[in-house]
Design an enzyme around this catalytic site. Structure first.
Site, mmCIF file in Angstrom:
data_model
loop_
_atom_site.group_PDB
_atom_site.id
_atom_site.type_symbol
_atom_site.label_atom_id
_atom_site.label_comp_id
_atom_site.label_asym_id
_atom_site.label_seq_id
_atom_site.Cartn_x
_atom_site.Cartn_y
_atom_site.Cartn_z
ATOM 1 N N MET A 65 -4.524 -56.557 -8.199
ATOM 2 C CA MET A 65 -3.664 -56.569 -7.016
ATOM 3 C C MET A 65 -2.239 -56.969 -7.399
ATOM 4 O O MET A 65 -2.030 -57.948 -8.110
ATOM 5 C CB MET A 65 -4.268 -57.530 -5.984
ATOM 6 C CG MET A 65 -3.477 -57.641 -4.710
ATOM 7 S SD MET A 65 -3.368 -56.038 -3.857
ATOM 8 C CE MET A 65 -1.775 -56.226 -3.081
ATOM 9 N N GLU A 121 -0.156 -52.179 -11.829
ATOM 10 C CA GLU A 121 0.226 -53.306 -10.959
ATOM 11 C C GLU A 121 1.683 -53.679 -11.196
ATOM 12 O O GLU A 121 2.411 -53.995 -10.257
ATOM 13 C CB GLU A 121 -0.679 -54.523 -11.189
ATOM 14 C CG GLU A 121 -2.179 -54.260 -11.062
ATOM 15 C CD GLU A 121 -2.592 -53.527 -9.802
ATOM 16 O OE1 GLU A 121 -1.898 -53.641 -8.781
ATOM 17 O OE2 GLU A 121 -3.613 -52.801 -9.840
HETATM 18 N N1 0A1 Z 1 -3.291 -52.303 -4.263
HETATM 19 C C1 0A1 Z 1 -4.231 -52.501 -5.341
HETATM 20 C C2 0A1 Z 1 -5.632 -52.240 -5.003
HETATM 21 C C3 0A1 Z 1 -6.314 -53.132 -4.041
HETATM 22 C C4 0A1 Z 1 -6.533 -52.694 -2.773
HETATM 23 C C5 0A1 Z 1 -7.261 -53.428 -1.873
HETATM 24 C C6 0A1 Z 1 -7.754 -54.621 -2.305
HETATM 25 O O1 0A1 Z 1 -8.508 -55.350 -1.440
HETATM 26 C C7 0A1 Z 1 -8.893 -54.750 -0.277
HETATM 27 C C8 0A1 Z 1 -7.544 -55.082 -3.579
HETATM 28 C C9 0A1 Z 1 -6.806 -54.330 -4.450
HETATM 29 C C10 0A1 Z 1 -3.939 -51.506 -6.424
HETATM 30 O O2 0A1 Z 1 -3.594 -50.379 -6.126
HETATM 31 O O3 0A1 Z 1 -4.118 -51.839 -7.564
HETATM 32 ZN ZN ZN Z 2 -2.056 -49.526 -6.654
#
Ligand code: 0A1
Ligand code: ZN
Length: 848
Positions: A256, A291
């Site tokens: 994340m 990330e």
């Molecule tokens: N934004 C992060 C992925 C991610 C999405 C949702 C999460 O919890 C619901 C956790 C991580 C990425 O694209 O890496």
């Molecule tokens: Zn992402």
């Protein structure tokens, strides 16, 4: 549907948030969160609606005056302060709530993992921390004070002050709540630094549990490479004094991008040659980059609402794919990405879960972190680059950053940037964002009077809620070869906009052989009646590496499809593999990709698309038979390849030796079919790295000779969680399908099966669903086992349960008996008392 959110209903938030100050007093069962939120009303008379779930409100005040219960209303989803209780001028809302991170098994909001506090706020986890407008278009600077009896206390931004048992952090960049993060624990840092192009010194830390600090060097190097690449390729510098990464063992996803404080699943950080495979290393580098790249594409420019998720994810995946292509072998990376796209996104697009990269409604947004949003979203960005060219792309991105820095944007904003910078009309192109389904591209050709004509017809099958499709604007890269193997027309991008369209090439003295959809220029399924001889010709002569591989892949796929119907293996395919094995000029990683047969699910997908109901046992048998035939036919060459690809010296995860190991293991997989797994046994005994150890073990499992090796592997690695995940995964995915359901049932009773840990759960269940013939066993035992576990996990961790339910998305492909068995299981899940919103949305969509 009840509780559905619609894109069309978007309205801006009627308050501006000027500044947020948070104070956390950490305790496992009763953490106190005090919030000071300075806000300005934008729309007189509007009520103040704040999201909040599972919070115990202790107090609430505005400008220092306590609110009385009649001033506000609390429901299970939030708090509304009546307009009459609100000043018309800027004011400060102060609240205090109590939360219980220890009991938070959903791993959303503030939770605990092995005694460490951590957060996951995307998409809507912040509402489990305090009352706040938990939506991505509300951006504010945050200051955070953490009090807790733990040595390391982290949050977003720069550290401003600390003392024993407390620390304060300040993040000057306005951000939405989904990027909020807090970590507190007994952690150690593996540290380094980076000097940006403009000379700013950035401290880098990778925080892990004590004992893991010597497994972080590769991740730190990957971070430094990513920071440099983003400066060079996109002109983007990092914008804080410090960048922290924390590894946690309990995490629902990969990682994340929280501002300045990325939180990672430990499997995407920790690596040593003994414990991580080449694939793990490559993935770690890619996710660290992903990330990090979000700092600009996602954080500095974010999404207006969650329907725009692919704005940040599609672009950031496209960026991480380009990064890996530059760090490693570009063509090999492109082929790997297309294999993954077809395996996950085409599969999704073919079934009941099909949705556009930008959906227009959802019940649970966590269910839309999909291959379509991520991987197809990246393909759409790639097509834009193909249409405007490399320079045009850079110009468009420069304009995007200049125009939208600090904003929460939409797909419309993104497309407008390309239109304004290139002068092109991309109105029709936008359908790639709004329409679901994979276009089928039928191609015919004609040659007369020195003129060659290619005629394309595009058609996209109906998908849920979208029965009729209109043509898309598709970049189709083609090249033409003369029959002697020379390229007579180099790569040319044709732009298709009609349902049926012809393109002519003049001045050709002989009928050429076309190479179509070079580098996979559009995510479509190419349908063209070609001969095996022509495929073999392209495999030998095409100048486009992707299409060379593609020729081999279609030959293999067609051969396997025919074999499921009783035909013998195609001679052209067997001969072509022989020539390839002898071709030392081709890169080992590339040869490895050609040597590996399509997986069973890919064959099932292709059979279904061609109108045949796939038979999982027949597919499994055919694939095994083709491997045996290849091994018998090319034993000498395979054996020589196996020997010559042994990498001397100490292990490094670099692309070149990894490519040799990959080819070596591809040869081993074939040889193990005929040598009684003798080589695999020897390799298992001698391997000094996880790539070869696990590769050897996999072949022993397939050969039914792994019991001793599995016991040995287990006793060596019983204390290393990430390696024990592999122990579960290889058994579940590779054990003989006839008894796979019994095998996983036994494995699920193993004391090491800590099913509440998402990685462990995914290893066993995800491994099993990848055992195609085992999962789809005709008596339904596989489906039953799988559904039992989804029902068990759902009350604790709905997000992971819902994600794992996608194993059922292919059910309409199979025969009536299997369909009925799956339906029974889906209905049983749907009828479970207290089913989460996540899993009930998924079962409803799966049932159609
Ligand atoms: N934004 C992060 C992925 C991610 C999405 C949702 C999460 O919890 C619901 C956790 C991580 C990425 O694209 O890496
Ligand atoms: Zn992402």
């Amino acid at each position: 549907m009840d509780g559905t959110t619609y894109l069309a209903d978007y309205t801006p938030y009627p308050f501006n948030i000027d500044k947020v100050s948070l104070r956390f007093r950490l305790a496992p069962h009763a953490t106190r969160v005090q919030a000071h939120i300075a806000m300005t009303p934008l729309s007189p008379g509007a009520a103040l609606r704040l999201d909040g779930e599972q919070l115990r409100l202790i107090s609430a005040a505005i400008d220092g005056v306590a609110l009385t219960p009649s001033d506000y209303l609390i429901t299970p989803s939030g708090m509304t302060v009546h307009p009459a209780a609100l000043p018309e001028a800027p004011f400060t809302l102060e609240t205090e709530v109590e939360i219980a991170p220890e009991g938070n098994t959903a791993l959303e909001g503030l939770y605990m993992s092995n005694g460490m506090y951590c957060t996951q706020c995307e998409a809507e986890g912040f509402r489990k921390i305090t009352y706040y407008p938990d939506r991505p278009d509300v951006m504010a600077p945050f200051r955070v004070r953490i009090e807790g009896d733990l040595p390391v206390l982290l949050s977003n931004g720069n550290p401003v002050a600390s003392g024993p048992g407390w620390a304060e952090w300040d993040d000057p960049w306005p951000k939405p709540t989904y990027l909020f993060a807090l970590v507190a624990g007994d952690l150690v840092a593996h540290s380094g630094s980076f000097t940006t192009a403009s000379g700013r010194e950035v401290a880098l830390n990778i925080y892990v549990r004590p004992g893991d600090e010597d497994h972080c060097a590769f991740a730190l190097g990957a971070l430094q490479r990513s920071m440099k690449w983003d400066e060079e390729a996109y002109g983007r510098e990092y914008d804080l004094d410090i960048f922290n990464i924390v590894a946690v063992d309990d995490f629902n996803m990969g990682a994340m991008e929280n501002k300045g404080l990325n939180i990672f699943n430990s499997k995407l950080v920790l690596a040593s040659p003994e414990t991580a495979t080449d694939t793990d290393y490559e993935r770690i580098e890619a996710v660290i980059a992903h990330e990090y790249f979000h700092n600009w594409t996602g954080n500095r420019i974010t999404c207006r609402d969650w329907f725009q998720l692919c704005l940040k994810e599609g672009l950031t995946v496209f960026r991480d794919q380009s990064f890996t292509a530059d760090m490693r072998l570009g063509p090999v990376k492109r082929i790997e990405d297309v294999i993954a796209l077809r395996a996950r996104q085409f599969r999704e697009d073919q079934g009941p879960l099909a949705h556009p990269p930008r959906p227009d409604h959802y019940r649970e947004i966590n269910n839309f972190y999909t291959a379509t949003v991520y991987e197809k979203g990246a393909e759409v960005v790639g097509m834009l680059r193909t249409l405007v060219g490399d320079e045009g792309y850079r110009k468009a991105l420069d304009l995007y950053f200049e125009r939208h820095d600090g904003q929460a944007c939409t797909i419309e904003d993104w497309i407008k940037v390309f239109e304004d910078s290139s002068g092109r009309d991309l109105g029709q192109f936008k359908r790639w964002y709004t329409d679901a389904g994979t276009p089928r591209l039928r191609v015919t050709d004609d040659y007369a009077d020195d003129t060659y004509t290619l005629t394309f017809e595009q058609q996209t099958p109906p998908t849920p809620g979208q029965p009729h499709k209109t043509p898309r604007h598709m970049p189709i890269a083609v090249g033409l070869l003369s029959p002697n193997g020379n390229e007579v027309v180099p790569t040319t991008v044709l732009e298709m906009t009609e349902a049926r369209q012809s393109f002519t090439f003049t001045g050709l003295s002989t009928r050429p052989v076309p190479s179509i959809l070079r580098n996979f220029s559009a995510p479509a399924v190419l349908e063209r009646a070609t001969s095996a001889a022509e495929q073999a010709f392209l495999l030998a002569h095409d100048t486009d590496p992707f299409n060379r591989w593609e020729a081999a892949r279609s030959l293999a796929r067609q051969t396997l499809m025919d074999m499921t119907k009783g035909a013998p293996p195609a001679a052209e395919y067997l001969d072509a593999i022989g020539r390839l094995l002898a071709d030392d000029t081709a890169d080992p990683a590339f040869r490895a990709l050609i040597l590996r047969l399509p997986g069973e699910d890919e064959i099932a997908q292709a059979l279904h698309a061609s109108g045949t109901t796939p038979d999982p046992e027949a597919i499994h048998t055919a694939r095994g038979a083709l491997m045996t035939t290849l091994a018998q036919r090319h034993e000498v060459a395979l054996s020589a390849t196996y020997e010559s690809m042994a990498v001397p010296g100490a292990y490094t995860p670099d692309a070149a030796p990894a490519g040799c190991r990959s080819l070596r293991l591809a040869a081993l997989a074939l040889l193990s079919q005929i040598d009684g797994a003798r080589r695999a046994e020897a390799l298992f005994a001698s391997a000094d790295n996880m790539t070869e150890s696990l590769g050897a073990l996999s072949n022993l499992i397939t050969a039914g000779k792994a019991e001793g090796a599995l016991a040995q592997f287990r006793s060596r690695w019983k204390d290393v969680r990430l390696v024990m995940d592999k122990w579960f995964l290889v058994q579940a995915s590779l054990c003989p399908p006839q008894t796979a359901a019994e095998r996983v049932t036994t494995l699920a009773t193993d004391p090491a099966f800590e099913w509440k840990n998402p990685n462990r759960f995914r290893s066993l269940l995800g491994g099993f669903s990848a055992n195609h013939a085992g999962f789809h066993r005709a008596d339904g035992a596989g489906y039953r086992f799988y559904a039992d576990w989804l029902i068990r996990l759902d009350p604790l961790n709905p997000q992971t349960a819902a994600r794992m339910s996608t194993a059922f998305e292919t059910w309409p492909r199979y025969d009536k008996t299997r369909q009925a068995l799956v339906r029974t299981e889906l209905e049983r899940i749907a009828a479970t008392d207290g089913l989460s919103r996540d899993l009930s949305e998924m079962t409803a969509r799966l049932l159609g």
